[in-house]
Design an enzyme around this catalytic site. Structure first.
Site, PDB file in Angstrom:
ATOM      1  N   SER A 124     139.796  67.852  55.852  1.00 52.52           N
ATOM      2  CA  SER A 124     141.247  67.827  55.609  1.00 52.52           C
ATOM      3  C   SER A 124     141.915  68.662  56.685  1.00 52.52           C
ATOM      4  O   SER A 124     141.331  69.656  57.149  1.00 52.52           O
ATOM      5  CB  SER A 124     141.562  68.428  54.235  1.00 52.52           C
ATOM      6  OG  SER A 124     142.959  68.637  54.093  1.00 52.52           O
ATOM      7  N   TYR A 180     140.770  74.991  47.710  1.00 49.42           N
ATOM      8  CA  TYR A 180     140.581  73.670  48.327  1.00 49.42           C
ATOM      9  C   TYR A 180     140.468  73.793  49.860  1.00 49.42           C
ATOM     10  O   TYR A 180     139.516  73.293  50.468  1.00 49.42           O
ATOM     11  CB  TYR A 180     141.747  72.745  47.952  1.00 49.42           C
ATOM     12  CG  TYR A 180     141.695  71.399  48.634  1.00 49.42           C
ATOM     13  CD1 TYR A 180     140.861  70.393  48.156  1.00 49.42           C
ATOM     14  CD2 TYR A 180     142.463  71.127  49.777  1.00 49.42           C
ATOM     15  CE1 TYR A 180     140.796  69.149  48.790  1.00 49.42           C
ATOM     16  CE2 TYR A 180     142.413  69.897  50.403  1.00 49.42           C
ATOM     17  CZ  TYR A 180     141.578  68.908  49.910  1.00 49.42           C
ATOM     18  OH  TYR A 180     141.514  67.681  50.538  1.00 49.42           O
TER      19      TYR A 180
HETATM   20  N1  LIG Z   1     144.889  62.321  49.784  1.00 44.28           N
HETATM   21  C1  LIG Z   1     145.073  63.274  50.670  1.00 44.28           C
HETATM   22  O1  LIG Z   1     146.219  63.637  50.989  1.00 44.28           O
HETATM   23  C2  LIG Z   1     143.891  63.923  51.351  1.00 44.28           C
HETATM   24  C3  LIG Z   1     144.154  64.746  52.450  1.00 44.28           C
HETATM   25  C4  LIG Z   1     143.090  65.358  53.104  1.00 44.28           C
HETATM   26  C5  LIG Z   1     141.792  65.130  52.680  1.00 44.28           C
HETATM   27  N2  LIG Z   1     141.558  64.313  51.598  1.00 44.28           N
HETATM   28  C6  LIG Z   1     140.163  64.128  51.193  1.00 44.28           C
HETATM   29  O2  LIG Z   1     139.856  62.748  51.176  1.00 44.28           O
HETATM   30  C7  LIG Z   1     138.834  62.494  50.209  1.00 44.28           C
HETATM   31  C8  LIG Z   1     139.295  61.393  49.263  1.00 44.28           C
HETATM   32  O3  LIG Z   1     140.470  61.842  48.600  1.00 44.28           O
HETATM   33  P1  LIG Z   1     141.511  60.879  47.863  1.00 44.28           P
HETATM   34  O4  LIG Z   1     142.853  61.302  48.291  1.00 44.28           O
HETATM   35  O5  LIG Z   1     141.088  59.467  47.978  1.00 44.28           O
HETATM   36  O6  LIG Z   1     141.328  61.439  46.366  1.00 44.28           O
HETATM   37  P2  LIG Z   1     141.043  60.724  44.972  1.00 44.28           P
HETATM   38  O7  LIG Z   1     141.169  61.808  43.969  1.00 44.28           O
HETATM   39  O8  LIG Z   1     141.869  59.515  44.830  1.00 44.28           O
HETATM   40  O9  LIG Z   1     139.520  60.260  45.126  1.00 44.28           O
HETATM   41  C9  LIG Z   1     138.453  61.168  45.083  1.00 44.28           C
HETATM   42  C10 LIG Z   1     137.213  60.433  44.631  1.00 44.28           C
HETATM   43  O10 LIG Z   1     136.120  61.364  44.563  1.00 44.28           O
HETATM   44  C11 LIG Z   1     135.435  61.143  43.333  1.00 44.28           C
HETATM   45  N3  LIG Z   1     134.731  62.342  42.906  1.00 44.28           N
HETATM   46  C12 LIG Z   1     135.259  63.507  42.415  1.00 44.28           C
HETATM   47  N4  LIG Z   1     134.287  64.350  42.061  1.00 44.28           N
HETATM   48  C13 LIG Z   1     133.114  63.730  42.341  1.00 44.28           C
HETATM   49  C14 LIG Z   1     131.749  64.102  42.186  1.00 44.28           C
HETATM   50  N5  LIG Z   1     131.421  65.303  41.677  1.00 44.28           N
HETATM   51  N6  LIG Z   1     130.788  63.226  42.572  1.00 44.28           N
HETATM   52  C15 LIG Z   1     131.131  62.016  43.078  1.00 44.28           C
HETATM   53  N7  LIG Z   1     132.404  61.602  43.233  1.00 44.28           N
HETATM   54  C16 LIG Z   1     133.381  62.453  42.867  1.00 44.28           C
HETATM   55  C17 LIG Z   1     136.545  60.764  42.359  1.00 44.28           C
HETATM   56  O11 LIG Z   1     136.048  60.167  41.167  1.00 44.28           O
HETATM   57  C18 LIG Z   1     137.377  59.835  43.217  1.00 44.28           C
HETATM   58  O12 LIG Z   1     136.884  58.510  43.209  1.00 44.28           O
HETATM   59  C19 LIG Z   1     138.589  63.841  49.501  1.00 44.28           C
HETATM   60  O13 LIG Z   1     137.469  64.471  50.069  1.00 44.28           O
HETATM   61  C20 LIG Z   1     139.845  64.615  49.803  1.00 44.28           C
HETATM   62  O14 LIG Z   1     139.642  65.995  49.729  1.00 44.28           O
HETATM   63  C21 LIG Z   1     142.574  63.711  50.929  1.00 44.28           C
END
Ligand SMILES: NC(=O)c1ccc[n+]([C@@H]2O[C@H](COP(=O)([O-])OP(=O)(O)OC[C@H]3O[C@@H](n4cnc5c(N)ncnc54)[C@H](O)[C@@H]3O)[C@@H](O)[C@H]2O)c1
Length: 254
Positions: free
Chosen positions: A146, A159
């Site tokens: 991130s 986080y």
């Molecule tokens: N959305 C944003 O703005 C953003 C920004 C920077 C980084 N990210 C990163 O991108 C990645 C995806 O995020 P997103 O926005 O799609 O979030 P999201 O919450 O929509 O999806 C996260 C996914 O991870 C799964 N998950 C959670 N805990 C888990 C576990 N213990 N084992 C297996 N799966 C698990 C959830 O069930 C979900 O399907 C994450 O690593 C997040 O930190 C997101």
């Protein structure tokens, strides 16, 4: 010429029932990879929905369930993924969790939960696949970190620091395995319109503030992130390792 760069290859994508992970799974399937999509059992319905989207479009997708933060579970679902696909060529560590609190208010268990999923989960799944990658003499790992891991943000100490650790882990693992033919890179999304991303803009004013601090003046969408992930997995990135690429529309510049 039609590029089918995933032909004969397979990819394991953690946390792929929704959001960025689902978009990554769909993109790899479109490139011809056999996708093994993974998520927690609670997300079964959404993961099956992702599988149906891929299969309906003519792609290959199988499912495994588990918890990236649990060492035994990781061993089990990685073994299942290997049994299903024969071999894994690309690992995308996408599973992640976020909660918001001031440092004063972060419960120690919540601190641990962030690190267990975001950081330890990334470590565990990499560790479970390294021997297979070494034996094959090749492997691609893409960790979804991130921009928060580079610049931090209020209310996200647990986080952002867990994601900073993912970036550091990426730098280190890349050096340890480079001569085994394995590359390890990170993608650092900005604010992406997903269930998690929406924590950053719960009302119209906060949404406008997010857009204002982004050079491109808009939010990111899951499809904005997938190209960078697919690139790191491709032969085009064969001389790139240990990097952490921002995909943020211009929020940070280093
Ligand atoms: N959305 C944003 O703005 C953003 C920004 C920077 C980084 N990210 C990163 O991108 C990645 C995806 O995020 P997103 O926005 O799609 O979030 P999201 O919450 O929509 O999806 C996260 C996914 O991870 C799964 N998950 C959670 N805990 C888990 C576990 N213990 N084992 C297996 N799966 C698990 C959830 O069930 C979900 O399907 C994450 O690593 C997040 O930190 C997101």
């Amino acid at each position: 010429m039609i590029l089918r760069r995933g032909e004969g290859q397979s990819v394991l994508v953690t946390g792929s029932s929704r959001g960025i992970g689902r978009a990554i799974a769909l993109r790899f399937a479109a490139e011809g990879y056999h996708v093994v999509a993974m998520d927690i059992p609670r997300q079964e319905a959404e993961l099956k929905e992702a599988q149906a989207l891929i299969r309906d479009a003519g792609g290959r997708c199988d499912l495994v369930f588990g918890d990236v933060s649990d060492p035994e579970s990781v061993k089990t679902f990685v073994a299942e993924a290997r049994a299903i696909a024969g071999h894994i060529d690309v690992l995308v560590n996408n599973a992640g969790v976020l909660s918001l609190a001031l440092v004063d208010d972060i419960a120690p268990d919540e601190w641990d939960r962030m690190y267990d999923v975001n950081t330890k989960g990334t470590f565990l799944v990499c560790k479970a696949l390294l021997a297979q990658f070494r034996e094959a003499g090749k492997g691609r790992i893409v960790n979804i970190a991130s921009i928060g891991g580079k610049r931090g943000a209020p209310l996200q100490a647990h986080y952002c620091s867990s994601k900073a650790a993912v970036i550091s882990f990426t730098h280190i693992l890349a050096q340890e395995v480079a001569r085994d033919g394995i590359t390890v890179n990170a993608v650092c999304p900005g604010i992406i319109d997903t269930e998690m991303g929406r924590n950053n803009y719960r009302d119209a004013a906060a949404l406008q503030a997010v857009k204002d601090k982004t050079a491109m003046g808009r939010l990111g969408y899951p499809d904005d992130v997938v190209g960078a992930v697919a690139f790191f997995a491709s032969d085009d990135a064969s001389f790139i390792t240990g990097q952490a690429l921002n995909v943020c529309g211009g929020i940070i510049f280093h």
